[in-house]
Design an enzyme around this catalytic site. Structure first.
Site, short mmCIF file in Angstrom:
data_model
loop_
_atom_site.label_atom_id
_atom_site.label_comp_id
_atom_site.label_asym_id
_atom_site.label_seq_id
_atom_site.Cartn_x
_atom_site.Cartn_y
_atom_site.Cartn_z
N TYR A 1 3.16 -1.82 -2.50
CA TYR A 1 3.80 -2.47 -1.36
C TYR A 1 5.31 -2.51 -1.53
O TYR A 1 6.08 -2.18 -0.62
CB TYR A 1 3.24 -3.88 -1.20
CG TYR A 1 3.63 -4.57 0.08
CD1 TYR A 1 2.97 -4.29 1.27
CD2 TYR A 1 4.65 -5.52 0.11
CE1 TYR A 1 3.32 -4.92 2.46
CE2 TYR A 1 5.00 -6.16 1.28
CZ TYR A 1 4.34 -5.85 2.45
OH TYR A 1 4.68 -6.47 3.62
N SER B 1 10.05 -5.84 5.03
CA SER B 1 9.58 -7.06 4.38
C SER B 1 10.70 -7.57 3.50
O SER B 1 11.62 -6.82 3.13
CB SER B 1 8.35 -6.74 3.52
OG SER B 1 8.06 -7.77 2.60
#
Length: 250
Positions: free
Chosen positions: A145, A132
Site C-alpha cells: 500500500y 493517501s
C-alpha cells in the site's frame, strides 16, 4: 458549474468514491460509476445520480481498455479504487502485492493513458488520483500500500508536467482516516481483540496519528475534488492535497 462535463469515478459505489461522485453530480456533471457492490444498491445509485455504471474489473488491463472504449471521452477522471493488506514483508503474500499494485497504481496508469488524448483534444481535463497520507509517510506492515501510494503521487506529478500546457490538470488527494462504513465496521472487532472501549479504539488506535482526533468526512474529500475541477483551479496541477487532520504535518 460542471454541466456538460462527463466524469468517471472508479471505486465509486461506496465510501470516498461515492462521496466524490455525488459531489460532482451536485455540480452538474454526468457521472459514470465503477466499483463492486450489491446490484440493487448500485441500481439505486445510478437512479439517484442519473448515472451510468460500468463494472469493469480494474485488475485486468483489457477490461479497463474495454470500459474506456465503451464509455467514450470523459472530461474528469477520478482514480479512486484501491485495496489494502497488512502483513510483515517476509510474510506478505506475493499475490496480494501484485493485486494491490495492479489496482492502486497500474489501473490509474491505464485509465489515464486512455483518457488523456480526448482531454488534450478538447483543451480541458481534470485528473484526480486518490492517494493517501501513506503517499507522504509510511506505516509498518503496509509495504504494498505504501509503495502504491508513493507511486501514484509520483505518477501524478509526471502527468501534470506532461500536460502542463494542454489545459489538463492532474492532482492527488491524500486523506488520512476517513469515516466510512468500512472503518466503522472495524471498531467492534478491535474492541474485542484489544479489550478497549469504543472511545479508546477511535482515539488511541484509529486516530492515533491524526492530531485533530477527528475522522475526515467523505463529503470533505468530495468538496476538495469539486474545487480541483473548477475553472479557478486551472493553474493547480501536480499537487498532493493532504486532508488528514494534521497527520503528515508532524
Amino acid at each position: 458549474m460542471l454541466k456538460k462535463k462527463r466524469a468517471l469515478v472508479t471505486g465509486s459505489t461506496s465510501g470516498i468514491g461515492l462521496a466524490i461522485a455525488r459531489a460532482l453530480h451536485a455540480e452538474g456533471a454526468e457521472i459514470v460509476l465503477n466499483g463492486l457492490g450489491d446490484p440493487d444498491e448500485i441500481a439505486a445509485l445510478t437512479n439517484e445520480m442519473n448515472a451510468t455504471f460500468n463494472g469493469a474489473n480494474l485488475l485486468d488491463p483489457s477490461a479497463i481498455a474495454a470500459m474506456m472504449e465503451e464509455i467514450g471521452p470523459i472530461d474528469i477522471l477520478v482514480n479512486n479504487a484501491g485495496m489494502q493488506f497488512v502483513s510483515p514483508v517476509e510474510d506478505f503474500p506475493t499475490a496480494k502485492w501484485d493485486a494491490i499494485i495492479a489496482l492502486n497504481l497500474t489501473a490509474p496508469f491505464h485509465t489515464t493513458r486512455l483518457a488523456v488524448p480526448a482531454m488534450k483534444q478538447k483543451g480541458w481535463g481534470r485528473i484526480i488520483n486518490t492517494a493517501s497520507a501513506h503517499s507522504l509517510t509510511a506505516s509498518p506492515f503496509k509495504s504494498a500500500y505504501n509503495a502504491s501510494k508513493h507511486g501514484i503521487a509520483g505518477f501524478t506529478k509526471t502527468i501534470a508536467l506532461e500536460l502542463a500546457q494542454t489545459g489538463v490538470t492532474a492532482n492527488c488527494i491524500s486523506p488520512g482516516y476517513v469515516w466510512t462504513p468500512l472503518i466503522e465496521g472495524q471498531i467492534p472487532d478491535t474492541m474485542a481483540a484489544r479489550g478497549l472501549t469504543r472511545e479508546q479504539v477511535i482515539n488511541d488506535v484509529l486516530l492515533a496519528k491524526q492530531p485533530t482526533k477527528k475522522f475526515v468526512q467523505p463529503e470533505e474529500v468530495g468538496a476538495l475534488a469539486v474545487f480541483l475541477c473548477r475553472e479557478e483551479a486551472g493553474n493547480v496541477t501536480g499537487a498532493n492535497w493532504s486532508i488528514d487532520g494534521g497527520w503528515t504535518a508532524e
